[in-house]
Structures are given as structure tokens and as C-alpha cells.
Design an enzyme around this catalytic site. Structure first.
Site, PDB file in Angstrom:
ATOM      1  N   ALA A 142      -5.483  -1.518  -3.711  1.00 55.28           N
ATOM      2  CA  ALA A 142      -4.301  -0.641  -3.777  1.00 55.28           C
ATOM      3  C   ALA A 142      -4.254   0.142  -5.089  1.00 55.28           C
ATOM      4  O   ALA A 142      -3.723   1.254  -5.129  1.00 55.28           O
ATOM      5  CB  ALA A 142      -3.021  -1.448  -3.594  1.00 55.28           C
ATOM      6  N   SER A 181      -1.877  -6.768  -6.827  1.00 61.88           N
ATOM      7  CA  SER A 181      -1.880  -5.601  -5.929  1.00 61.88           C
ATOM      8  C   SER A 181      -2.456  -6.021  -4.583  1.00 61.88           C
ATOM      9  O   SER A 181      -3.169  -7.025  -4.499  1.00 61.88           O
ATOM     10  CB  SER A 181      -2.755  -4.490  -6.502  1.00 61.88           C
ATOM     11  OG  SER A 181      -4.126  -4.809  -6.300  1.00 61.88           O
ATOM     12  N   ASP A 182      -2.188  -5.271  -3.545  1.00 62.53           N
ATOM     13  CA  ASP A 182      -2.938  -5.488  -2.312  1.00 62.53           C
ATOM     14  C   ASP A 182      -4.375  -5.009  -2.559  1.00 62.53           C
ATOM     15  O   ASP A 182      -4.670  -4.356  -3.562  1.00 62.53           O
ATOM     16  CB  ASP A 182      -2.281  -4.768  -1.126  1.00 62.53           C
ATOM     17  CG  ASP A 182      -2.709  -5.397   0.212  1.00 62.53           C
ATOM     18  OD1 ASP A 182      -3.775  -6.055   0.243  1.00 62.53           O
ATOM     19  OD2 ASP A 182      -2.000  -5.232   1.212  1.00 62.53           O
ATOM     20  N   ALA A 183      -5.262  -5.371  -1.641  1.00 61.06           N
ATOM     21  CA  ALA A 183      -6.686  -5.108  -1.841  1.00 61.06           C
ATOM     22  C   ALA A 183      -6.943  -3.608  -2.022  1.00 61.06           C
ATOM     23  O   ALA A 183      -6.571  -2.807  -1.164  1.00 61.06           O
ATOM     24  CB  ALA A 183      -7.477  -5.627  -0.647  1.00 61.06           C
ATOM     25  N   PHE A 212       0.810  -1.223   0.000  1.00 58.96           N
ATOM     26  CA  PHE A 212       0.000   0.000   0.000  1.00 58.96           C
ATOM     27  C   PHE A 212       0.847   1.278   0.000  1.00 58.96           C
ATOM     28  O   PHE A 212       0.389   2.324  -0.425  1.00 58.96           O
ATOM     29  CB  PHE A 212      -0.859   0.041   1.278  1.00 58.96           C
ATOM     30  CG  PHE A 212      -1.988  -0.950   1.317  1.00 58.96           C
ATOM     31  CD1 PHE A 212      -2.980  -0.947   0.344  1.00 58.96           C
ATOM     32  CD2 PHE A 212      -2.089  -1.869   2.359  1.00 58.96           C
ATOM     33  CE1 PHE A 212      -4.039  -1.842   0.401  1.00 58.96           C
ATOM     34  CE2 PHE A 212      -3.147  -2.771   2.422  1.00 58.96           C
ATOM     35  CZ  PHE A 212      -4.126  -2.753   1.440  1.00 58.96           C
TER      36      PHE A 212
END
Ligand code: NOJ
Length: 764
Positions: free
Chosen positions: A287, A283-285, A252
Site C-alpha cells: 500500500a 500498511s496493507d501489502a 488501500f
């Protein structure tokens, strides 16, 4: 093939390109992609949460996820471990669009249903084989539950105990972190290139440098130089790539002014070109979407930037599916950009064997027999036995089974907090509480009392407890918090305490006080619990403090006033059994800290491998003006990195070097003799540190370069030997070249990062 063979895949593909010879996989994917539309390719780059699915647990055609799946807009799902449900989803995927099977992901961080100690706890075992066996077991359980991709290991180096996610990683040291990262990857994926049906894709996170969040505030910016990043933080990510990790998750945070998810330097120049990674990056959630708030463009722009920087899959933002086609039409991105990412995702599916058998991981029989077995519970107990750190013991431990024990505190009989942060599929009711474990081993009366609220601030406690639900369920009320007055809880506890021979005070942080979105500015024991300890102290009875926590805490008063302090973190399904094993001496504690415990939160970030400064100040010396220290606290931590007591004692001989100089191609052996001088058999982790005394860039005062965990019977002694090569003397210089420079190096060996004997080695 995922890069685990001796010949790196990058090299193999280069050779294939030169010879014009394509692998089976390349041919298969070429053929597949030649038939796919651009939209179908973009669909492969989209990861959705199956969260909505979990609650429904049956396919309904009006579900947004199902509609998107039928349109071929989803390449992977995460969050469902229901095999029959996942089967139905897989069938839909095969019927839709290009008919490409889904990958099923999940946050399997420290076990699936059998919960192992939280990663920070597990790191204190310093036992790589044990860590590998826990992730192996987690992979078996998860794959039996229809999952073939785990969002683990979390390998972020964390130097700041305020950061709640310190609990998810392996602590503050990049060398140890690298060894642990490899152990996790091997456990989940195995040691060869094939994926058996009980091996899963790993996802190394959070790439990169997420643990460097300024002031320990979650999601915060990271301000590190490239050099410090490479020397102090990146090694675990690199080691995971060497071990063959199949995927990475972008973090993030921003780095050098560019969010990690669109940071080409991180995602391509370092991860792929330098570390040799060739899998896919998710990607992170949300992001991708969050880069709009970072202020670098609208959803279309940030999605294009992310793709071109090297991000292959978008988790939960719908940025790729919503905008990449438009960006292609507008020539903001090229078809090649999409093809590169799509190929990487398809390669992962190919390697998993999903094109051969899309239902390989969807076996309902396995789900019935391979989850939460006696074997995995035994492993959970073994792992927890080795993941406890004894910080103080004035002789009260181990307890006698004949002692009358009062088990007191909010964690005395709390099963939930034993699971710890990020235990998605846990079964809290099956966890063993500390009280239960003690009761099973004691031969005398064992009483229990809650003793205290978690903390005085009721609103804060509500947020701590229900923050997750309150965020996702508008109008969520939760159960009342402080139902019994604190005075009553304390007086009930005191009545039991006065009647006991020994008090086991179970205090600390609940599992929701650390983890994601759980940073703290005050890392002392919560106030109400401190008052409980003070009241218990007034009884004059000996007190063993059993500390449930996911981060280092400030424990000055406790160090002075408790008779023993055992850090038990959140030990998982078998917590109570394993803690009782240690309390009663059936198991001799052997955990050693992997994070420094501060004397004051003002010392954070606090880490042993710091630089010297031009005005150095010895760690344990009192305040001195115009040197690098504080007026109100010494520089040393309360408990240093590497520290942990045993019921026995170990004596170290001075270091012996096989030679006091070496050339770059040479090697030197550094050895000590370690003797178990106490009355118990025990395990000891012998640690090697090195300090580069003369270098073109400044170097830390010492850095861990090796460790060995040995077992010694009472009275036994062993020689412990480390081989030092140029590799151990290298670092990234100011030009980011990985070099060793001639001059003197201090070689230290000892039981922790402070208690060390020293020798000098000269590199000629
Ligand atoms: C956000 C977290 O940062 C990450 O660790 C996790 O894997 C994803 N959410 C998915 O749950």
C-alpha cells in the site's frame, strides 16, 4: 501494556510522564533503542512476505529475504507456519543487527488449519461467545504453528454486495460489527494484558473504510463524509481498540483525497487520539508503494508522508527501508518520527514476551499435537450449525432420513469451496462435502451429480479459478475447464433427480468468486447453474436449494420456484456435516442475515439503516413518481437484514416500555415476550432498533442497538428485556460531537429489521 485494563494505557503513560516514573517496558525499550543505529530502527519497520520461504522451506543464503534479514532490515515476516523454519529465521534475526526477535504474521481469517465458516457466515450466528471461541481456537492453532500475529479481524462495514470482500467481514451494521470485532479480539488476545503462548497479536483491518469502495469495485476510492464515516462505518474499528487490539492494518483506499496509509486524520487524529489505540499500524501489502500510483509522490515522498501520518510498518513495499534514511538526511523527516514508530513495534514484541523468550511461539511439539484436533473440528461443526440462514421453506425441510435424495450441482461434492476465501493454511482434502454429510445421515439411497458448469463463459471461469496462480506464476496454464458438455451434465443430473424423492441443489459461488479482487457487477446465480435449476424444476420433484456463497445474491426466480432455500455460505472444514445436521433437522437453523439480499443489483449499495430523504417512499410500496424509488423494482430488499427462518415459529408480544420518557442520565427498559409457537425447540435472535425522529442532522430510518439470542423449547415463552440509555440514542452530529438530542425516538423490537413492533420514547 496493551489497553485492556480499566485504566487506559494512554492515561498510565501520561501519569508515568508526570511522575517521571517509567514502566519496565519503557526502560527496557529506552535502553535497547539507545544502542540501535537508525538503520536498525528502520529495519524494525519493515514487513516482508515469507512467501519465497514457504516454497523453499529451507534457509538459503542467496534468498533475498535472508540477505535482508542478515542486514537487520526486516522486523517481521508473514506467510510461514513452519515452526522449524521459523526457528531458523528467528536464530538469524537474533544473530543480526541489533539482535531483535522477529514477529511472525499470517492471514488467519476464519481459522488456521481447522477452517471455521467464512466471517460473513459466522456473523449470521449473532453469537458472540461462539465467534470468540472460534478465534480462540484459531489463535491456539496458529501459535502452535509458529505464528504470533494474525491479520484479523476484518471489520470493514460493507453495504455493497458487488464488493467481493464483503465475505471477510460482519456485514452492513456498525453496532453488530462492533460487537463482533470485540469478540474476535478477545478470542485472539484473551481478556487480560498478558499474552500466553497460545494468544497472538490481532491486526484489525482494513483501516479505514475500505468497505465503502465506490460501486463495490475493489480498491476503489471512498467518498463518505466524516460524519457518515463515524456514524455508519467506524464503530467496529473503535470497539476493537477498546478491546485492546494490538495492531491495525491501513487500507488501500483513499479517504478525502488522501490514501489511508498516509492519512493523518484517520491514523492519528481518529485512531489514536479519539479511539485511544496505542499499538502499531502496518500498511496493507504494497500500500505504501501504491501511493505512487495514487499520484501523491514518489516512493521517498509517500514513505515519509506515511510515517508522519502515523504508519509504523511497511508491508512489502520496501519504501521505508529504501528511503527513510535518505529522508532523514535531507531533513524531510526527523529522528523522532522514526523513533516513535520503532518504539511501537518494539513494544508489541515486548508485550508478546519475545525479548524474554524469542522462541516462545516456536515449539515443535505443539505443532504436532494442537492443530486440527477433534475438539477444533467439533467447534467448526458447532459454528457452522449456527451460521446457516433459512430463507424459504414450504415445509419440505427438515428432510426425512427415509427420503431418497439426489444431491446435484457443482458444489454437491466440492470440498474446496467449503473452505471459502482467505483460508491460507486450509487442508481442502479434509473438508467434508455436502454429499458426504448427507450420505452419513440418510437411511436411503443418496446419489450425486455435478449437474452443471460453474458458468458458461469458459474464460471467465478460468480467471475465477486460476486468477491467483495466473497472476503470480507467469505462463501458468491450469487444467482445462469445460471438459464435459453442459448438456451431458444436465441429463445425467436429471436421471438421478427423476429417481429421487427430493433434490438437494447445491449451487452458488465458488470460493474464488468472492474475496479479494473478486468484485462482480452481476450478482445473480451464474447462468449455467440457473439453467440447471430450471431443468431440475421441470422434473416436478421438490427442490431444496443449498446456496454456497460469500455475498448476497439476487434470488428472485429461486424465491418463486424453489421449495426451500438454505444459505450455507462456505462453512469450513465441517461444512457437509453441519449442513446435513440442518437439512435433517438434527439442528434447527437459527442464522439471521447480516447483509440485505437485493432484488436487483441496481439497488446496491443496499442497507437497512438508510436515510429517509425529503421524499420518502415506503419500502414495499409500488412505484410512485417524484418519490425516492425505482420505476422497475420496489425499494425493499428481497430478504432484509436480520431475517432468517427456523423450523419452529416465534410470536412476539407488543413492546412494553418501563417509562415513555427519560432524561439523559436515565434509563428505560424495553421488553417483549417471545413465545415458541411451533413444534421444535429453537433459537431466536431478538433485535432492538431505534430511530431518532428529531435531530439537528438527518438520521437513519432505524439502527440496530441491541440483540439477544435466546433458546426456547417448543411451547416455551420468555421475556426479553433491553435497557436503553443515552448511549443508545447518541450519534456524531455535524460538528462530529457525540451527542443525544431531546425529542422522540421510535423503539422497535422484532425478529428482523422489517418485521417490528413499535413504541415511542421521549428524551427530555
Ligand atoms: C492484502 C489484503 O488486503 C490483506 O487483507 C491481507 O492481510 C494482506 N494482503 C496480506 O496477505
Amino acid at each position: 501494556m496493551i489497553r485492556k485494563s480499566l485504566i487506559p494505557l494512554a492515561l498510565l503513560s501520561a501519569v508515568s510522564l508526570m511522575t517521571g516514573c517509567k514502566s519496565q517496558m519503557d526502560k527496557y525499550i529506552d535502553n535497547l533503542m539507545s544502542k540501535m543505529t537508525v538503520e536498525q530502527k528502520i529495519g524494525q519497520l519493515n514487513l516482508h512476505s515469507a512467501g519465497g520461504f514457504i516454497s523453499a522451506l529451507k534457509v538459503t543464503e542467496d534468498d533475498e529475504n535472508i540477505k535482508a534479514l542478515r542486514r537487520g532490515e526486516i522486523g517481521a515476516l508473514y506467510g510461514s507456519g513452519d515452526v522449524s523454519y521459523n526457528r531458523q529465521l528467528q536464530e538469524i534475526a537474533l544473530e543480526s543487527g541489533a539482535g531483535i526477535p522477529l514477529i511472525f504474521g499470517m492471514d488467519v481469517i476464519h481459522g488456521y488449519q481447522t477452517i471455521f465458516p467464512v466471517p460473513l457466515a459466522l456473523s449470521t450466528s449473532w453469537n458472540m461467545d461462539l465467534i470468540e471461541r472460534t478465534s480462540r481456537a484459531a489463535a491456539k492453532e496458529a501459535s502452535a504453528s509458529g505464528i504470533n500475529w494474525v491479520f484479523s479481524p476484518m471489520v470493514d462495514i460493507a453495504r455493497d454486495a458487488r464488493w467481493g470482500r464483503i465475505v471477510e467481514g460482519a456485514g452492513e451494521d456498525p453496532y453488530l460489527g462492533g460487537e463482533i470485532a470485540k469478540a474476535y479480539v478477545y478470542g485472539y488476545q484473551g481478556h487480560d494484558d498478558k499474552f500466553d503462548k497460545d494468544e497472538v497479536l490481532t491486526c484489525v483491518k482494513h483501516y479505514a473504510l475500505y468497505g465503502g469502495a465506490e460501486a463495490g469495485r475493489d480498491y476503489n476510492s471512498v467518498f463518505l463524509s466524516r460524519q457518515e464515516a463515524m456514524n455508519g462505518f467506524m464503530r467496529p474499528y473503535a470497539e476493537a481498540a477498546k478491546a485492546g487490539a494490538a495492531s491495525y492494518m491501513s487500507s488501500f483506499n483513499e479517504f478525502e483525497g488522501i490514501p489511508a496509509s498516509a492519512n493523518k486524520y484517520l491514523l492519528t487524529d481518529v485512531l489514536r487520539d479519539q479511539f485511544g489505540f496505542n499499538g502499531f499500524v502496518v500498511s496493507d501489502a504494497t500500500a505504501v508503494q501504491e501511493m505512487v500510483a495514487h499520484g501523491i509522490g514518489n516512493l521517498q515522498e509517500v514513505s515519509a508522508r506515511a510515517l508522519q501520518a502515523g504508519l509504523d510498518m511497511d508491508m512489502n513495499s520496501d519504501g521505508f527501508v529504501a528511503t527513510l534514511k535518505k529522508s532523514l538526511d535531507e531533513k524531510r523527516i526527523s529522528k523522532k518520527d522514526i523513533d516513535i514508530a520503532c518504539r511501537r513495534v518494539l513494544e508489541a514484541k515486548y508485550k508478546l514476551g519475545l525479548f524474554e523468550d524469542p522462541f516462545k511461539y516456536l515449539d515443535e511439539e505443539r505443532a504436532k499435537t494442537e492443530i486440527f484436533t477433534d475438539e477444533t473440528r467439533a467447534l467448526a461443526r458447532e459454528a457452522a450449525n449456527e451460521s446457516q440462514v433459512l430463507l424459504k421453506n414450504n415445509g419440505i425441510l427438515p428432510l426425512k432420513t427415509s427420503a431418497k435424495v439426489a444431491v446435484i450441482g457443482p458444489f454437491a461434492d466440492d470440498k474446496e469451496s467449503m473452505s471459502g476465501a482467505w483460508a491460507m493454511s486450509k487442508m481442502n482434502s479434509q473438508n467434508v462435502s455436502i454429499y458426504q454429510g448427507i450420505k452419513e445421515l440418510s437411511h436411503n439411497i443418496v446419489t450425486k451429480a455435478e449437474g452443471s458448469w460453474m458458468m458458461y463463459d469458459e474464460d471467465l471461469e478460468f480467471n475465477v479459478k486460476y486468477g491467483l496462480m495466473a497472476t503470480f506464476m507467469p505462463g501458468f496454464k491450469g487444467a482445462p475447464i469445460h471438459t464435459v458438455p453442459q448438456e451431458r451434465l444436465i441429463s445425467e443430473a436429471l436421471a438421478y433427480a427423476r429417481n429421487a424423492d427430493v433434490i438437494v441443489a447445491c449451487v452458488g459461488e465458488s470460493n474464488t468468486m468472492n474475496g479479494e479482487g473478486a468484485s462482480r457487477s452481476d450478482i445473480s446465480l451464474p447462468d449455467a447453474q440457473e439453467d440447471l435449476l430450471k431443468a431440475l424444476k421441470s422434473t416436478g420433484k421438490p427442490i431444496v436449494m443449498v446456496l454456497t456463497t460469500g455475498r448476497p445474491l439476487v434470488l428472485n426466480w429461486e424465491e418463486e420456484n424453489m421449495d426451500a432455500i438454505l444459505v450455507t455460505w462456505s462453512e469450513g472444514s465441517e461444512a457437509g456435516h453441519s449442513i446435513a445436521d440442518v437439512l435433517y433437522g438434527n439442528v434447527n437453523p437459527s442464522g439471521k442475515l447480516t447483509t440485505s439480499f437485493p432484488r436487483s443489483v441496481g439497488q446496491e449499495p443496499l442497507y437497512y439503516n438508510h436515510k429517509n430523504t425529503g421524499r420518502p417512499h415506503p419500502d414495499y410500496d409500488p412505484y410512485k413518481k417524484f418519490t425516492s424509488n425505482y420505476m422497475d423494482v420496489i425499494n425493499a430488499p428481497l430478504y432484509p437484514f436480520g431475517y432468517g427462518l427456523s423450523y419452529t415459529t416465534f410470536e412476539y408480544s407488543p413492546i412494553k416500555l418501563s417509562s415513555d420518557s427519560m432524561r439523559e442520565k436515565g434509563k428505560v427498559k424495553a421488553s417483549v415476550e417471545v413465545k415458541n409457537t411451533g413444534n421444535y425447540d429453537g433459537m431466536e435472535t431478538v433485535q432492538l432498533y431505534i430511530h431518532d425522529c428529531l435531530s439537528t442532522s438527518t438520521r437513519p430510518v432505524k439502527e440496530l442497538k441491541g440483540f439477544q439470542k435466546i433458546f426456547l423449547k417448543a411451547g416455551e415463552k420468555k421475556k426479553v428485556e433491553f435497557e436503553i440509555t443515552a448511549e443508545d440514542l447518541k450519534y456524531y452530529n455535524h460538528e462530529l460531537e457525540y451527542v443525544c438530542e431531546p425529542g422522540d425516538f421510535e423503539i422497535f423490537i422484532g425478529p428482523d429489521s422489517q418485521d417490528l413492533s413499535r413504541a415511542i420514547l421521549t428524551l427530555k
